[in-house]
Design an enzyme around this catalytic site. Structure first.
Site, PDB file in Angstrom:
ATOM      1  N   GLU A 253       0.350  -1.177   0.072  1.00 40.77           N
ATOM      2  CA  GLU A 253      -0.245  -0.176   0.206  1.00 40.77           C
ATOM      3  C   GLU A 253       1.049   1.432   0.018  1.00 40.77           C
ATOM      4  O   GLU A 253       1.213   1.326   1.031  1.00 40.77           O
ATOM      5  CB  GLU A 253      -0.966  -0.232   0.855  1.00 40.77           C
ATOM      6  CG  GLU A 253      -2.147  -1.098   1.424  1.00 40.77           C
ATOM      7  CD  GLU A 253      -2.542  -0.588   0.180  1.00 40.77           C
ATOM      8  OE1 GLU A 253      -3.380  -0.188  -1.117  1.00 40.77           O
ATOM      9  OE2 GLU A 253      -2.866  -1.762  -0.810  1.00 40.77           O
ATOM     10  N   CYS A 287      -1.726   8.604   3.557  1.00 39.90           N
ATOM     11  CA  CYS A 287      -2.105   8.595   1.960  1.00 39.90           C
ATOM     12  C   CYS A 287      -2.799   8.729   1.323  1.00 39.90           C
ATOM     13  O   CYS A 287      -3.262   9.048   0.226  1.00 39.90           O
ATOM     14  CB  CYS A 287      -2.042   6.673   2.286  1.00 39.90           C
ATOM     15  SG  CYS A 287      -3.322   5.998   3.041  1.00 39.90           S
TER      16      CYS A 287
HETATM   17  P1  NAD Z   1       8.782   5.393   3.885  1.00 33.26           P
HETATM   18  O1  NAD Z   1       8.280   4.245   2.358  1.00 33.26           O
HETATM   19  O2  NAD Z   1       9.745   6.173   4.145  1.00 33.26           O
HETATM   20  O3  NAD Z   1       9.067   4.256   4.700  1.00 33.26           O
HETATM   21  C1  NAD Z   1       8.484   3.022   5.227  1.00 33.26           C
HETATM   22  C2  NAD Z   1       8.482   1.356   5.189  1.00 33.26           C
HETATM   23  O4  NAD Z   1       9.884   0.938   4.901  1.00 33.26           O
HETATM   24  C3  NAD Z   1       9.530   2.393   7.148  1.00 33.26           C
HETATM   25  O5  NAD Z   1       9.198   1.398   7.769  1.00 33.26           O
HETATM   26  C4  NAD Z   1      11.054   2.506   7.141  1.00 33.26           C
HETATM   27  O6  NAD Z   1      11.840   2.193   7.676  1.00 33.26           O
HETATM   28  C5  NAD Z   1      10.560   0.849   5.568  1.00 33.26           C
HETATM   29  N1  NAD Z   1      11.821   1.058   4.192  1.00 33.26           N
HETATM   30  C6  NAD Z   1      12.551   1.771   4.317  1.00 33.26           C
HETATM   31  N2  NAD Z   1      13.563   1.407   2.924  1.00 33.26           N
HETATM   32  C7  NAD Z   1      13.350   0.579   3.144  1.00 33.26           C
HETATM   33  C8  NAD Z   1      13.894  -0.885   2.467  1.00 33.26           C
HETATM   34  N3  NAD Z   1      14.467  -0.357   1.194  1.00 33.26           N
HETATM   35  N4  NAD Z   1      13.520  -2.085   2.455  1.00 33.26           N
HETATM   36  C9  NAD Z   1      12.698  -2.165   3.324  1.00 33.26           C
HETATM   37  N5  NAD Z   1      11.613  -1.414   3.746  1.00 33.26           N
HETATM   38  C10 NAD Z   1      12.581   0.210   3.965  1.00 33.26           C
HETATM   39  O7  NAD Z   1       7.156   5.816   4.601  1.00 33.26           O
HETATM   40  P2  NAD Z   1       7.401   7.084   5.428  1.00 33.26           P
HETATM   41  O8  NAD Z   1       7.939   8.107   4.989  1.00 33.26           O
HETATM   42  O9  NAD Z   1       7.427   6.420   6.863  1.00 33.26           O
HETATM   43  O10 NAD Z   1       4.894   6.696   5.050  1.00 33.26           O
HETATM   44  C11 NAD Z   1       5.115   8.001   4.195  1.00 33.26           C
HETATM   45  C12 NAD Z   1       4.393   7.662   3.437  1.00 33.26           C
HETATM   46  O11 NAD Z   1       4.058   6.154   3.582  1.00 33.26           O
HETATM   47  C13 NAD Z   1       3.798   8.240   2.239  1.00 33.26           C
HETATM   48  O12 NAD Z   1       3.866   8.240   0.935  1.00 33.26           O
HETATM   49  C14 NAD Z   1       2.033   7.914   2.435  1.00 33.26           C
HETATM   50  O13 NAD Z   1       1.239   7.720   1.083  1.00 33.26           O
HETATM   51  C15 NAD Z   1       2.517   6.154   2.698  1.00 33.26           C
HETATM   52  N6  NAD Z   1       1.158   5.334   3.037  1.00 33.26           N
HETATM   53  C16 NAD Z   1       0.138   4.995   2.360  1.00 33.26           C
HETATM   54  C17 NAD Z   1      -0.818   4.454   3.110  1.00 33.26           C
HETATM   55  C18 NAD Z   1      -1.645   3.239   2.120  1.00 33.26           C
HETATM   56  O14 NAD Z   1      -1.723   2.452   2.715  1.00 33.26           O
HETATM   57  N7  NAD Z   1      -1.737   3.423   1.267  1.00 33.26           N
HETATM   58  C19 NAD Z   1      -0.951   4.164   4.314  1.00 33.26           C
HETATM   59  C20 NAD Z   1      -0.234   5.086   5.126  1.00 33.26           C
HETATM   60  C21 NAD Z   1       0.925   5.576   4.676  1.00 33.26           C
END
Ligand code: NAD
Length: 500
Positions: A253, A287
């Site tokens: 997501e 999001c």
């Molecule tokens: P992010 O993608 O920076 O991080 C999310 C998670 O991924 C964190 O736990 C991070 O440590 C981990 N991560 C980072 N790099 C990684 C890698 N290479 N491999 C595995 N894991 C890794 O997101 P964020 O800044 O925490 O959250 C904001 C984003 O999340 C926005 O784009 C928002 O739209 C999205 N979001 C989507 C939903 C949905 O249901 N569609 C819900 C909430 C947030």
């Protein structure tokens, strides 16, 4: 500045706490970066490996437990959460900067997920289907995949992990949970509640850290499902790594550029309120936040006047004060990203209607406060600000001529998560439902406001077709066909001869 109740984080693998870390990191309050919420070990590839081994060895015993036993543990968890709603909300407000009333609603949403999961324990599962052969009974049953890695974002640090951990464990999988490095304290607290509820060691494991431990989990062939919520770039990387592994499910997501479409027949009071909530709740860091408000040309002037009036009245400040509408954004990098998109909007020819930016003054100087930036932008090909996710209080008001034009504008982004339509006309509402690409649609409502018993997910760059919350059961189980012969001889389907 350490708060008296600073949290000492730890990984928990097979029920054992591992606090030692050659490397650790602090979680800071975005409202005042000098405040430290807690200190956490930074996981490595080895931490990930150990956690996956622990989850794998717990899996075989866990899947033998009954669905009802597992559900009863969720009932206990629900009671524990219910007793601590306000404490959890305050911790989340301190760590994430979301206003405490919103944090409370998120804790309640997490609680609803746990209650939902508990309820599924005694519900029918699978299907009974007919066979060509009268002596045969045929069933479709579900089995757990095995080990799930749950990797979550900071902005919904309680509800989103529960959307994914809940169905995974209830269906008999075991889990390694990696909360965001920007919200480790609330992740730790959530894990502790599972432990207190009596989930056996190794069934749920906790690792802290950033992309290093996250990516090691994804690359580990011992993980059957990666359940990810976060940005598109990270989700894509996870899907790319996973493509090289057989037997791997990825439920991703991701981001969005959601929108509210305000039609010419809209009730303006409702439209303005829906648009302001969609754009600025959580400082635009949901999001599903609306980065675009599409407005029918005949009402554009009146709508934008009232939208700006209400936006200027929003109270922004300390997230622990329930009178505030919204608080800071998550960190300095986020401030910089938002300001750069505000500049880009100007370069792309926007008419700035409300010039937001970094907030200054004694109440704001140590935090990451950004005020709303609102602009009029005519739709045309290639504009980045109206297509890309900004994840902050940055919103474009875009005029449209007719319904076809509005649907074209809505679809002109790589994302497809949430849509709200404000209209009194049922044909108009249906038109957008059919023509727009989205996962969650709302009529005469903001484009935010999910409920856990509905699937939560999007299309295009927003999701890969494995929605969260109630929708996740399909992703954390695989279907098996189970056929039983009640005759004393063998009869085959399709007329296949069984005589030898
Ligand atoms: P992010 O993608 O920076 O991080 C999310 C998670 O991924 C964190 O736990 C991070 O440590 C981990 N991560 C980072 N790099 C990684 C890698 N290479 N491999 C595995 N894991 C890794 O997101 P964020 O800044 O925490 O959250 C904001 C984003 O999340 C926005 O784009 C928002 O739209 C999205 N979001 C989507 C939903 C949905 O249901 N569609 C819900 C909430 C947030």
């Amino acid at each position: 500045m350490a708060h008296p109740s600073t949290i000492s984080g730890r990984h928990v693998i097979a029920g054992k706490s591992i606090a030692d870390a050659h490397d650790s990191f602090d979680s800071h309050s975005p409202a005042d970066r000098r405040q430290i919420i807690g200190s956490f070990p930074r996981g490595t590839a080895e931490t990930a490996r150990q956690a996956v081994v622990a989850a794998r060895s717990a899996f075989f015993g866990w899947r033998r437990t009954s669905r009802i036993f597992r559900a009863e543990l969720f009932n206990k968890l629900a009671q524990l959460i219910e007793a601590q709603v306000d404490d959890l909300a305050r911790l989340m407000a301190r760590e994430c900067g979301k206003v405490v009333t919103e944090c409370r609603a998120e804790v309640i949403e997490g609680l609803h997920m746990v209650q939902y999961v508990f309820g599924t324990g005694r519900m029918p599962t699978g299907q009974i289907v007919e066979s060509e052969i009268p002596e045969k009974d045929a069933f479709v049953r579900r089995k757990p995949w095995g080990v799930a890695a749950v990797i979550t974002p900071w902005n919904f640090p309680f509800a989103v992990p529960l959307w994914m951990i809940g169905p995974s464990l209830q269906e008999g999988n075991t889990v390694v949970f990696k909360p965001s490095e920007d919200s480790p304290a609330i992740g730790q607290k959530l894990f502790d509640l599972f432990q207190e509820a009596g989930f056996p060691p190794g069934v749920l494991n906790l690792v802290h850290g950033d992309h290093v431990v996250g990516e090691a989990l994804v690359a580990d062939p011992g993980v059957n499902c990666v359940l990810f919520t976060g940005s598109y770039d990270v989700g894509r990387r996870i899907q790319q790594i996973s493509a090289g592994l057989h037997d791997r499910i990825v439920a991703a997501e991701m981001g969005s550029k959601s929108a509210v479409i305000v039609c010419a027949d809209a009730r303006l009071d409702l439209a303005v309120k829906a648009a302001v909530i969609s754009a600025f709740k959580t400082s635009g860091q949901r999001c599903v936040s609306a980065g675009r408000i599409l407005v029918a040309e005949p009402i554009f002037e009146e709508f934008s006047r009232r939208f700006l009036e209400l936006t200027q009245r929003l109270r922004i400040g300390d997230p622990l004060d329930p009178q505030h509408f919204t608080g800071p954004v998550i960190h300095q990098k986020s401030v910089e990203k938002i300001l750069s998109y505000n500049d880009l909007a100007r370069q792309e020819g926007a008419t700035v209607l409300l010039d937001g930016g970094r907030m200054t003054g004694p109440a704001f100087d140590h935090g990451c406060y950004v005020s709303p930036f609102v602009y009029r932008q005519e739709h045309r090909p290639g504009l980045r600000t109206i297509r890309e996710e900004v994840f902050g209080p940055h919103v474009a008001l875009i005029p449209f001529n007719d319904l076809e034009h509005a649907a074209r504008i809505y679809n002109d982004t790589d994302y497809g998560l949430s849509l709200a339509v404000i209209t009194e006309d049922y044909r108009t509402m249906r038109f957008f439902r059919e023509e727009c690409e989205f996962g969650m649609g709302y009529v005469n409502l903001p484009c935010i406001g999910a409920e856990v018993h509905l699937p939560f997910g999007g299309v295009k760059k927003s999701g890969n077709g494995h929605p969260s919350a109630a929708g996740l059961v399909d992703s954390v189980t695989h279907k098996v066909a189970w056929t039983v012969n009640h005759g004393t001889d063998i009869k085959m389907a399709q007329g296949l001869v069984a005589e030898i």
